[in-house]
Design a protein around this motif. Structure first.
Motif, PDB file in Angstrom:
ATOM      1  N   PHE A 130       0.857  -1.373  -0.105  1.00 23.84           N
ATOM      2  CA  PHE A 130      -0.020  -0.111  -0.035  1.00 23.84           C
ATOM      3  C   PHE A 130       0.907   1.241  -0.115  1.00 23.84           C
ATOM      4  CE2 PHE A 130      -3.319   3.000   1.449  1.00 23.84           C
ATOM      5  CZ  PHE A 130      -4.305   2.504   0.740  1.00 23.84           C
ATOM      6  N   PRO A 131       0.463   2.285  -1.010  1.00 27.29           N
ATOM      7  CA  PRO A 131       1.430   3.393  -1.029  1.00 27.29           C
ATOM      8  C   PRO A 131       1.426   4.202   0.260  1.00 27.29           C
ATOM      9  CG  PRO A 131      -0.445   3.398  -2.703  1.00 27.29           C
ATOM     10  CD  PRO A 131      -0.448   2.125  -2.026  1.00 27.29           C
ATOM     11  N   GLY A 132       2.659   4.301   0.927  1.00 29.70           N
ATOM     12  CA  GLY A 132       2.707   5.273   2.211  1.00 29.70           C
ATOM     13  C   GLY A 132       2.015   6.493   1.957  1.00 29.70           C
ATOM     14  N   VAL A 133       2.454   7.109   0.954  1.00 25.16           N
ATOM     15  CA  VAL A 133       2.163   8.460   0.979  1.00 25.16           C
ATOM     16  C   VAL A 133       0.495   8.699   0.998  1.00 25.16           C
ATOM     17  CG1 VAL A 133       3.926   9.640  -0.323  1.00 25.16           C
ATOM     18  CG2 VAL A 133       2.163   8.570  -1.585  1.00 25.16           C
ATOM     19  N   LEU A 134      -0.238   7.543   0.737  1.00 26.60           N
ATOM     20  CA  LEU A 134      -1.703   7.723   0.638  1.00 26.60           C
ATOM     21  C   LEU A 134      -2.069   7.608   2.218  1.00 26.60           C
ATOM     22  CD1 LEU A 134      -4.414   8.183  -0.692  1.00 26.60           C
ATOM     23  CD2 LEU A 134      -4.442   5.739  -1.020  1.00 26.60           C
ATOM     24  N   SER A 135      -1.646   6.779   2.827  1.00 21.17           N
ATOM     25  CA  SER A 135      -1.937   6.556   4.216  1.00 21.17           C
ATOM     26  C   SER A 135      -1.423   7.637   5.173  1.00 21.17           C
ATOM     27  CB  SER A 135      -1.585   5.030   4.751  1.00 21.17           C
ATOM     28  OG  SER A 135      -0.216   4.958   4.417  1.00 21.17           O
ATOM     29  N   MET A 136      -0.499   8.591   4.838  1.00 22.41           N
ATOM     30  CA  MET A 136      -0.002   9.567   5.563  1.00 22.41           C
ATOM     31  C   MET A 136      -0.966  10.521   6.118  1.00 22.41           C
ATOM     32  SD  MET A 136       2.723  11.661   3.522  1.00 22.41           S
ATOM     33  CE  MET A 136       1.706  12.988   3.021  1.00 22.41           C
ATOM     34  N   VAL A 160      -9.259   3.434   6.748  1.00 20.04           N
ATOM     35  CA  VAL A 160      -9.810   4.512   6.391  1.00 20.04           C
ATOM     36  C   VAL A 160      -9.754   5.215   4.957  1.00 20.04           C
ATOM     37  CG1 VAL A 160      -9.221   7.166   6.935  1.00 20.04           C
ATOM     38  CG2 VAL A 160      -9.305   5.353   9.014  1.00 20.04           C
ATOM     39  N   LEU A 161      -8.723   4.945   4.481  1.00 18.82           N
ATOM     40  CA  LEU A 161      -8.572   5.447   3.083  1.00 18.82           C
ATOM     41  C   LEU A 161      -9.249   4.721   2.141  1.00 18.82           C
ATOM     42  CD1 LEU A 161      -5.182   6.622   3.782  1.00 18.82           C
ATOM     43  CD2 LEU A 161      -7.140   7.871   2.452  1.00 18.82           C
ATOM     44  N   ILE A 162      -9.708   3.367   2.377  1.00 21.41           N
ATOM     45  CA  ILE A 162     -10.633   2.617   1.661  1.00 21.41           C
ATOM     46  C   ILE A 162     -12.022   2.987   1.937  1.00 21.41           C
ATOM     47  CG2 ILE A 162     -11.842   0.392   1.245  1.00 21.41           C
ATOM     48  CD1 ILE A 162      -9.257  -0.973   1.774  1.00 21.41           C
ATOM     49  N   TYR A 181      -9.157  14.170  -1.784  1.00 24.78           N
ATOM     50  CA  TYR A 181      -8.811  12.700  -0.977  1.00 24.78           C
ATOM     51  C   TYR A 181      -9.592  11.820  -1.456  1.00 24.78           C
ATOM     52  CZ  TYR A 181      -6.722  15.855   2.419  1.00 24.78           C
ATOM     53  OH  TYR A 181      -6.008  16.953   3.245  1.00 24.78           O
ATOM     54  N   LYS A 182     -10.853  12.115  -1.965  1.00 23.99           N
ATOM     55  CA  LYS A 182     -11.768  11.074  -2.434  1.00 23.99           C
ATOM     56  C   LYS A 182     -10.947  10.355  -3.722  1.00 23.99           C
ATOM     57  CE  LYS A 182     -14.253  13.897  -5.191  1.00 23.99           C
ATOM     58  NZ  LYS A 182     -15.679  14.627  -5.601  1.00 23.99           N
ATOM     59  N   MET A 183     -10.570  11.076  -4.762  1.00 24.83           N
ATOM     60  CA  MET A 183     -10.088  10.488  -5.860  1.00 24.83           C
ATOM     61  C   MET A 183      -8.518   9.939  -5.673  1.00 24.83           C
ATOM     62  SD  MET A 183     -12.394  10.726  -8.275  1.00 24.83           S
ATOM     63  CE  MET A 183     -11.523  10.031  -9.604  1.00 24.83           C
ATOM     64  N   ALA A 184      -7.876  10.676  -4.521  1.00 23.04           N
ATOM     65  CA  ALA A 184      -6.582   9.984  -4.323  1.00 23.04           C
ATOM     66  C   ALA A 184      -6.720   8.764  -3.739  1.00 23.04           C
ATOM     67  CB  ALA A 184      -5.737  10.979  -3.372  1.00 23.04           C
ATOM     68  N   SER A 185      -7.909   8.625  -2.902  1.00 18.55           N
ATOM     69  CA  SER A 185      -7.972   7.353  -2.418  1.00 18.55           C
ATOM     70  C   SER A 185      -8.604   6.248  -3.604  1.00 18.55           C
ATOM     71  CB  SER A 185      -9.147   7.252  -1.296  1.00 18.55           C
ATOM     72  OG  SER A 185      -8.731   8.056  -0.387  1.00 18.55           O
ATOM     73  N   VAL A 186      -9.203   6.659  -4.450  1.00 18.33           N
ATOM     74  CA  VAL A 186      -9.722   5.550  -5.417  1.00 18.33           C
ATOM     75  C   VAL A 186      -8.180   5.271  -6.108  1.00 18.33           C
ATOM     76  CG1 VAL A 186     -10.890   5.359  -7.567  1.00 18.33           C
ATOM     77  CG2 VAL A 186     -11.644   6.635  -5.642  1.00 18.33           C
ATOM     78  N   ILE A 187      -7.392   6.277  -6.536  1.00 14.15           N
ATOM     79  CA  ILE A 187      -6.120   5.728  -7.116  1.00 14.15           C
ATOM     80  C   ILE A 187      -5.220   4.878  -6.262  1.00 14.15           C
ATOM     81  CG2 ILE A 187      -4.217   6.770  -8.182  1.00 14.15           C
ATOM     82  CD1 ILE A 187      -5.938   9.384  -8.776  1.00 14.15           C
ATOM     83  N   GLY A 188      -5.272   5.428  -5.027  1.00 13.52           N
ATOM     84  CA  GLY A 188      -4.219   4.389  -4.116  1.00 13.52           C
ATOM     85  C   GLY A 188      -4.641   3.214  -3.935  1.00 13.52           C
ATOM     86  N   ILE A 189      -6.189   2.946  -4.058  1.00 16.36           N
ATOM     87  CA  ILE A 189      -6.760   1.432  -4.064  1.00 16.36           C
ATOM     88  C   ILE A 189      -6.209   0.607  -5.445  1.00 16.36           C
ATOM     89  CG2 ILE A 189      -8.888   0.120  -4.247  1.00 16.36           C
ATOM     90  CD1 ILE A 189      -9.949   2.269  -2.289  1.00 16.36           C
ATOM     91  N   ILE A 190      -6.349   1.359  -6.382  1.00 14.59           N
ATOM     92  CA  ILE A 190      -5.784   0.969  -7.802  1.00 14.59           C
ATOM     93  C   ILE A 190      -4.482   0.406  -7.602  1.00 14.59           C
ATOM     94  CG2 ILE A 190      -5.836   1.353 -10.246  1.00 14.59           C
ATOM     95  CD1 ILE A 190      -8.478   1.419  -9.516  1.00 14.59           C
TER      96      ILE A 190
END
Lengths: 455, 280, 475
Positions: free
Chosen positions: B117-123, C176-178, C440-449
Motif C-alpha cells: 500500500f503506497p505510504g504517501v496515501l495513508s499519510m 480509513v482510506l478505503i 482525498y476521494k479521488m486520491a483514495s480511489v487511485i491509491g486502491i488501484i
C-alpha cells in the motif's frame, strides 16, 4: 530573606519595564492600544460598556488611553497565566516580525506572552493551513489569492470588530476589497504590492522603448540580451488575455469561473504570445531562474514583483528602473497588458485558543507603524493609506510602477480550476505550439478546463 | 603488450564512469564553499571561495536555519527509530523463519500484500491518528512514524535467517534452552550482517524523509524540524536564491558521516543484503 | 480458497461445539469471560479476562457507540462559531467532524472485530480447560502459562508488538482510506468546517469514464501506462547495469576493486533528496549543464538534428515531456546502479567457480560464459527481489517528485484538467491531488488501484516462493 530581596528587585524592574513599555507605546499613536475611534464601531457597545470596568486597569497601567471602557482592558483582566501564540511569517519577514513581536509584548506589559514565530511563505501558507486548520498558527500571513479557499475551509476569523485602528478605513480600498469575501472582512491588509509590473535596465532601454513589448524585444535583440516573463503560469499569462479585453471572472458560488479567452480575438492573443516568444528574446522563465539570470546579466528586463526589486537593484545599480507593463500587438491592435493587483494579508485562525490576543496581534502587525517599518526594512509597498503617502514610499521606483500599473490591474478572484489549464496553455504557447493544434481548439479546451464545474 | 593496453582501457573506462558518478557530488561539495548564495549557472567552480555557508549553518542560527537543532533532532529520532525498527524486524523475521505455527504462511502473504500500500496515501490518516494521541510535532511521534510499521519489512532479514542451519537451534533445544533463549543467544549472534544492514537502513530513513516529516512537524517553527525538512525548505521558491549554497553545505555535512558509515560497513551490508536476497 | 472457507467453517463450528457441550462454567463464560478460569482455579487468568471484558464494555459505551451512531451519515451538525466582539472570544457549537467520526468508527469496528475473535478463542480455551479437567490432565498454573509464552507460544510474544505497530501505521490508515474512496471528501467538504458523506461508487465511475470536463479517465490511462513503462525500464536498466558494473569491478584484471566500489558508493551515501534536488538544478533550463552544452555548441547540434525545438535556446532536459522521461530514467540509473552493484557483488562472489572453469576449458569466450552461466545464476538467485524492485519502482515517489515538482509543466490540456502531468506516476499524482488540491476521494480511489496492481504482481511471485516451501533447503 535573600529570596524576598530578589522578588522586590524583580518587581521594581518589572514596573520600570512596564513604564518604559507604555511610554513607548504612547509615542507612536498608531500603536496605542485603544484610541477613541478604536472602540468597536458597530452596533455592539451597549450602555454598560461605556461605564468604566473597575476590575480592569491595574495601578501601574499609566496608559491614559486605556480608559477601561474597552474590550482590551476586559481582555487583560480576563487573562491569567501565559498567553501562548504562534505566528507564521514569511522567511524574509522573520527579522522584522521578531522586532514587532517584542514591541507587541512591550505594549501589553501586564500580560505574559509566549509567542512562537514560525516561517511559512505567504504564497504557500494555504497548503500548510488547509491540511489541518486546527494545527495552523494563531496569526499568519498569506497572499490574497488564497482568501476564498481559506474562508471556505473556515481558516479565517471574520474581522467583526477592530480595537486599535480602523482596518477598513485606514487601508487602501483595493486592499480592503481583497480582504473581503461576501461583504465580510476576513483579514488585515499588510502590504499592497503583491502584483507585477516591468523591471528594466535603463542602460539598455529608454523610457520610450518600454512602452511596447515589440520595441523592447527589438532593442534587447540588438543588445543580445533577454526579456523574461513566467508565461507558463496562470497568474502572469492572465496579463495578455485580460489586456485584450477577454475576461476571466469568478462566479457567485465562489468556486467556478467564467472565462472568455476563447471568444473572438482569443486566437489573436494566442498567436501574439507565440510570435513574441518565437524571437527567443522574450523568454518563458520561472521566478527563481530570473533572479539568477538578472544577476548574471543575461536578462535586462523582466515582468515580476517587488520581491525581485532587491535582485534587480543589485545587478543594475543606478540603471535600475521599473514601469508599468508595456503594450503588445494582438491582431494588429496594440493592447495594454493587464495584471493582477495583489495584496498580502494577515489572518487570524478561528480555532485559536487566544482569539482576542490573536486579533490584537494581527492588528499590531498591520498597523501604520508596522507597515512603515516593513517598507523601511524590505521596500514592501504599504496598504495603509497614511504609510503609503510618505515621500519615501512615493519615490520608490517599484511602487511607483505598481501605482502606474494599478489602472490596468484587477483584483485576483479566480476559482481553483483556473491554474492548471492556464499554466498548460502558457507552456504550449511559449514553446511555440509544437503539436500545431488549432489555436481556437486549444483555447476551447483551456476554457473548458477553467470553467469546469466543481462537484 | 596487448594485455597492458587492455588493462589501461579497462581502468580508463572505470575512471570515466566514476567521474560521471561523482560530478554532481563534486558540484555539491564545491558549491558549498561558494561565496555566491544562489545557483551558479555559468561556472562549475565558485568564483569566490568561503567557509561562510558552514558558519551560517553552525554559528548563526536564526528562525530559518537551525542546523544544530535539526541535526540533533534527526539524530535522536534516527537512533531511537533504528533501535525500535531493528528489534521489531528481528522479532518478526525470527518468528517467520524459525518458528512453525498455524497461519504462518497466511500471515506472510498478508503482510507482503499489506506492504504494497503506497505510504504517501495513508499519510493523512496516520497524521490524524497521531494527532488524536497528541503526538504531532514531537520526537516521539516521528519515532513512531518511522519505526512502528517496521515489522512489515522483514523479508530480507527472514531470508538471511533461513540460511542459518537448523541444527544449531536443535542442539540448543536438546540442552533445554527455551525458544527465547535460542533466539537471543544462538540466532542473534549469527545474524550480525543482516542486523547491520537493518540498522543502517533504519538509521538512514529519517535523514532522507521529507514527506512524512513535513506533514507531522507542521508547527512552522524551525527548531522542531529535521535536517531533511530544513534543507528541503531552503530550496523553496522564495529561498533558493539566498540559500542554495547553504543547502549544499548542509548536504555535505550529512553526507560525510553517512558515507563513512557506508564504507566501513560495506562488507556487512553486502553480506546481509545478499544473504537475504539469495532467498528473496 | 476452498481451504480457507473450510478453515473458517471449522473455526465457527468449534466455537459452537464449545458452547453447546460446555458445562455451566463454560456457558457462564459467554457472559462473564473469566468464569471458566475461576472454576478451574486459574484465578489470575480469570481476573485478566474479566478486566479485558470490562475495558471493552467501557470502550463501547464511551467511545464506540457515540461514533458508530453517526457512522451512517458521517455527522449532521455543521460547524458554527459566534464571535463576541466585547469579550473577544467566540463560542463554538457542538459540531460533527466527519473525518474524526470516520476514523474513530473504523478504530471502534476494528477493536470490536478483534474482541470478537478474542471472545471466540476464549470460549474454546475455556472448553479445552473443562476437557482437560475431565480427562484428569494437568492444568497449567499461571506461572506455567507465562512460561509457554517463551516456548510453545513464543511466536505470539514476538509478534504482538510488531502487530500493534502495523495495525496503527498500516492497517487502520488503509481501512480509513478505503472508506474515504466511497465519500465525497474533497476541498469542498473539508472538516472541521464542512461535512462529508457517503457517495457510493461514483468516484470509481469518475476514474473510469472520461467526459469533456472530467478527464480523470483519460489521465488515469496515460499515467498508468507511463507508470508501468517507468517501472519496467527503471528496474531493468539498473538491474543489468548493476550486474555489469559489479562484474567489471570484481574482475581479476581490475586493480584496486575496493577503491572503485567506494567511489560509487559515495554517490548513494548522500541522501537521495539532496542529490535529486541538486541534479534538478544541475539540468535546469538555465542551469550549468545547459550553459556548458551551449558553449560547446551541443545545443545547436541537437537543434539541427531536430531533438530540441528551434525556438528554444536551451535543452529542455526536465521541462519537455520526451526529454524529461528520458532524463528521469537516466538519472535513476545514476542513482540505482551503485546500489544494485552492491547486491550483485555479493551474488557474483557465490557463483560456483567450477562451472565457469569447465566452460572455459570447453573453449567458451567470456561473453558466452556471462550469458550462459553467470546471468542464469544471478537471475535465479535475485529473481524474487527483481519483482520487489519492480513494485518499489511503481511507488517510486522520490525520483519523480523531486525531479519534476515545480519544474515540469504539462502541455497536455486534458491531463492539466485533472491535475496530472505526463511524467507523473500514480503515486505522485495522488500525492499532488491530496497535498495541493485536497481531492482525498479521488486520491483514495487511485491509491486502491495502485494497491491492487502491486498486490497482483507480488502475489504472483511470492505465492510461488512461499508455497514452494524452499525455505528448508538451506537449513
Amino acid at each position: 530573606m535573600k529570596k524576598k530581596v530578589l522578588a522586590t528587585l524583580l518587581a521594581t524592574a518589572m514596573v520600570a519595564g512596564c513604564l518604559a513599555g507604555c511610554g513607548n507605546s504612547n509615542d507612536g499613536a498608531a500603536s496605542t492600544p485603544a484610541t477613541e475611534e478604536a472602540a468597536p464601531a458597530e452596533d455592539a457597545a451597549p450602555a454598560e460598556d461605556a461605564a468604566p470596568a473597575e476590575d480592569a486597569a491595574p495601578a501601574e497601567d499609566t496608559s491614559s488611553a486605556a480608559d477601561a471602557s474597552d474590550p482590551i482592558a476586559t481582555l487583560i483582566a480576563n487573562t491569567s497565566g501565559t498567553v501562548a501564540l504562534t505566528v507564521w511569517a514569511s522567511e524574509e519577514d522573520q527579522d522584522l516580525t521578531t522586532k514587532l513581536l517584542d514591541d507587541f509584548k512591550a505594549t501589553y506589559p501586564d500580560v505574559t506572552f509566549d509567542i512562537t514565530l514560525g516561517a511559512e511563505s505567504e504564497s504557500t501558507a494555504k497548503d500548510t493551513i488547509l491540511t489541518d486548520v486546527e494545527a495552523a498558527a494563531d496569526v499568519f500571513a498569506f497572499a490574497d489569492d488564497q482568501i476564498n479557499e481559506l474562508v471556505q475551509a473556515g481558516a479565517l476569523q471574520e474581522v467583526a470588530a477592530h480595537y486599535t485602528y480602523d482596518v477598513a478605513a485606514e487601508n487602501a480600498t483595493g486592499a480592503v476589497e481583497a480582504a473581503t469575501v461576501d461583504g465580510k472582512l476576513y483579514a488585515y491588509p499588510m502590504t499592497a504590492d503583491n502584483g507585477y509590473f516591468m523591471f528594466y535596465d535603463s542602460s539598455v532601454f529608454t523610457e520610450d522603448d518600454v512602452k511596447s513589448l515589440e520595441k523592447m524585444i527589438e532593442v534587447a535583440d540588438a543588445a543580445g540580451k533577454k526579456i523574461a516573463m513566467d508565461i507558463s503560469n496562470g497568474w502572469y499569462i492572465y496579463a495578455f488575455f485580460q489586456g485584450a479585453g477577454l475576461e476571466l471572472t469568478l462566479n457567485d458560488d465562489g468556486m467556478t469561473n467564467t472565462c472568455a479567452w476563447n471568444a473572438a480575438g482569443g486566437t489573436d492573443v494566442a498567436q501574439a504570445i507565440i510570435d513574441l516568444t518565437a524571437s527567443n528574446v522574450f523568454v518563458d522563465m520561472g521566478d527563481e531562474d530570473m533572479a539568477t539570470q538578472i544577476a548574471e546579466g543575461n536578462v535586462v528586463a523582466c515582468v515580476n514583483g517587488t520581491w525581485r526589486a532587491e535582485t534587480a537593484q543589485e545587478a543594475w545599480g543606478d540603471n535600475y528602473a521599473a514601469c508599468k507593463l508595456p503594450t503588445f500587438n494582438a491582431g494588429g491592435k496594440d493592447c495594454q497588458m493587464s495584471s493582477y493587483s495583489g495584496y498580502k494579508l494577515v489572518g487570524v485562525n478561528p480555532h485559536s485558543a487566544n482569539l482576542g490576543w490573536s486579533m490584537l496581534l494581527a492588528e499590531f502587525l498591520t498597523n501604520e507603524a508596522a507597515q512603515t517599518a516593513r517598507f523601511d526594512a524590505r521596500g514592501l509597498g504599504p496598504a495603509n493609506l497614511a504609510a503609503a503617502s510618505s515621500d519615501a514610499v512615493q519615490s520608490n521606483p517599484a511602487i511607483a510602477a505598481l501605482a502606474a500599473q494599478a489602472a490596468y490591474a484587477t483584483p485576483q478572484r479566480v476559482g481553483g480550476n483556473f491554474w492548471s489549464p492556464a499554466e498548460t496553455l502558457g507552456q504550449i504557447l511559449a514553446s511555440g505550439n509544437p503539436d500545431g493544434t488549432d489555436l481556437q481548439e486549444l483555447l476551447d479546451t483551456t476554457v473548458e478546463g477553467i470553467t469546469a464545474p466543481v462537484e | 603488450m596487448k594485455k597492458t593496453i587492455k588493462s589501461i582501457i579497462r581502468h580508463f573506462v572505470l575512471l570515466f564512469l566514476s567521474v560521471i558518478w561523482l560530478i554532481p557530488i563534486l558540484w555539491l561539495f564545491v558549491t558549498s564553499f561558494s561565496g555566491y548564495k544562489g545557483i551558479n549557472t555559468s561556472h562549475f567552480f565558485p568564483e569566490t571561495w568561503t567557509l561562510d555557508n558552514y558558519a551560517q549553518l553552525f554559528l548563526r542560527s536564526d528562525s530559518i536555519v537551525q542546523y544544530n537543532r535539526w541535526f540533533l533532532n534527526t539524530l535522536v529520532i534516527a537512533i531511537f527509530s533504528c533501535l525500535i525498527s531493528t528489534i521489531l524486524v528481528l522479532m518478526v523475521s525470527y518468528t517467520m523463519s524459525k518458528l512453525r505455527f498455524t497461519g504462518r504462511k497466511g500471515l506472510m502473504s498478508f503482510s507482503i500484500i499489506l506492504n504494497m500500500f503506497p505510504g504517501v496515501l495513508s499519510m493523512i490518516a496516520i497524521y490524524f491518528i497521531l494527532k488524536t494521541l497528541g503526538l504531532t510535532n514531537s520526537h516521539l511521534g516521528m519515532i513512531i512514524v518511522y519505526s512502528a510499521g517496521a515489522g512489515l519489512g522483514y523479508l530480507i532479514c527472514k531470508g538471511f535467517m533461513d540460511t542459518i542451519s537448523v541444527s544449531l537451534s536443535e542442539a540448543a533445544r536438546l540442552e533445554g534452552a527455551s525458544e527465547a533463549k535460542i533466539f537471543w543467544s544462538v540466532i542473534i549472534p549469527l545474524s550480525k550482517p543482516i542486523i547491520v544492514y537493518t540498522v543502517i537502513n533504519a538509521f538512514l530513513a529519517p535523514w532522507g524523509d521529507f514527506v512524512f516529516a513535513k506533514l507531522m512537524l507542521n508547527s512552522g517553527v524551525a527548531t522542531d524540524w529535521t535536517v531533511a525538512i530544513g534543507l528541503f525548505n531552503m530550496l523553496g521558491k522564495s529561498m533558493i536564491n539566498k540559500y542554495f549554497s547553504v543547502f549544499c553545505a548542509g548536504g555535505v555535512i550529512i553526507a560525510i558521516p553517512i558515507s563513512i558509515l557506508f564504507v566501513i560497513m560495506q562488507k556487512c551490508y553486502v553480506e546481509g543484503i545478499t544473504g537475504g536476497s539469495v532467498k528473496g | 480458497m476452498k481451504k480457507a472457507l473450510n478453515a473458517l467453517e471449522n473455526y465457527f463450528k468449534n466455537f459452537g461445539i464449545a458452547f453447546v457441550k460446555g458445562d455451566i462454567w463454560v456457558k457462564l463464560s459467554a457472559v462473564l469471560m473469566g468464569a471458566g478460569y475461576f472454576a478451574r482455579k486459574q484465578v489470575i487468568n480469570g481476573i485478566i479476562m474479566c478486566l479485558v471484558e470490562v475495558l471493552f464494555v467501557v470502550m463501547c459505551i464511551g467511545y464506540a457507540a457515540p461514533n458508530l451512531a453517526k457512522f451512517g451519515t458521517l455527522g449532521t451538525v455543521q460547524f458554527e462559531q459566534v464571535f463576541d466582539p466585547l469579550t473577544m472570544t467566540s463560542t463554538v457549537n457542538d459540531y460533527d467532524n466527519s473525518f474524526l467520526i470516520l476514523l474513530n468508527s473504523i478504530i471502534s469496528l476494528f477493536i470490536i472485530f478483534v474482541f470478537i475473535v478474542f471472545y471466540i478463542s476464549n470460549m474454546k480455551a475455556v472448553y479445552r480447560l473443562q476437557q482437560q479437567k475431565e480427562n484428569g490432565e494437568h492444568i497449567n498454573t499461571f506461572r506455567e502459562d507465562v512460561r509457554t509464552m517463551f516456548n510453545e507460544k513464543f511466536h505470539i510474544t514476538l509478534l504482538t508488538l510488531p502487530a500493534i505497530g502495523i495495525v496503527i501505521m498500516n492497517i487502520l490508515p488503509i481501512l480509513v482510506l478505503i472508506a474515504v474512496a466511497f465519500t465525497n471528501y474533497d476541498q469542498q467538504h473539508m472538516p472541521p468546517n464542512a461535512l462529508f458523506t457517503w457517495v457510493g461508487w461514483s468516484n470509481f465511475k469518475n476514474l473510469f469514464t472520461s467526459s469533456v470536463t472530467v478527464t480523470f479517465g483519460y489521465s488515469f490511462k496515460k499515467v498508468l501506462v507511463w507508470t508501468l513503462e517507468w517501472a519496467v525500464l527503471a528496474t531493468f536498466t539498473t538491474y543489468i547495469g548493476g550486474i555489469l558494473m559489479a562484474k567489471f569491478i570484481n574482475d581479476k584484471k581490475t586493480k584496486l576493486p575496493k577503491l572503485w566500489r567506494t567511489l560509487f558508493i559515495i554517490a548513494i551515501a548522500v541522501p537521495q533528496f539532496v542529490t535529486l534536488l541538486l541534479v534538478r538544478n544541475f539540468f535546469a533550463d538555465n542551469g550549468i549543464v545547459n550553459t556548458f552544452c551551449n558553449s560547446i555548441g551541443f545545443t545547436d547540434f541537437l537543434k539541427n538534428v531536430g531533438l530540441v525545438p528551434s525556438n528554444l535556446s536551451y535543452i529542455p532536459f526536465l521541462t519537455n515531456p520526451g526529454w524529461a522521461k528520458v532524463m528521469i530514467i537516466i538519472i535513476n540509473i545514476w542513482i540505482g546502479i551503485p546500489y544494485q552493484m552492491l547486491v550483485a557483488t555479493g551474488v557474483l562472489m557465490n557463483i560456483p567457480e567450477d562451472q565457469i572453469e569447465s566452460a572455459r576449458i570447453d573453449g567458451a569466450n567470456p561473453l558466452q560464459i556471462f550469458i550462459k552461466i553467470t546471468m542464469p545464476y544471478v537471475l535465479f538467485v535475485t529473481g524474487p527481489s527483481l519483482i520487489t524492485d519492480f513494485v518499489k519502482n511503481i511507488n517510486n515517489f522520490n525520483v519523480i517528485y523531486l525531479l519534476t515538482q515545480d519544474v515540469f509543466v504539462t502541455s497536455d490540456q486534458l491531463l492539466a484538467n485533472s491535475n496530472a502531468k505526463e511524467v507523473d506516476l500514480l503515486v505522485t499524482w495522488l500525492f499532488r491531488l491530496t497535498n495541493e488540491y485536497y481531492n482525498y476521494k479521488m486520491a483514495s480511489v487511485i491509491g486502491i488501484i495502485v494497491f491492487i496492481i502491486c498486490a497482483a504482481f507480488t502475489l504472483v511471485t511470492f505465492t510461488r516462493t512461499i508455497k514452494g516451501d524452499k525455505e528448508e533447503e538451506f537449513q
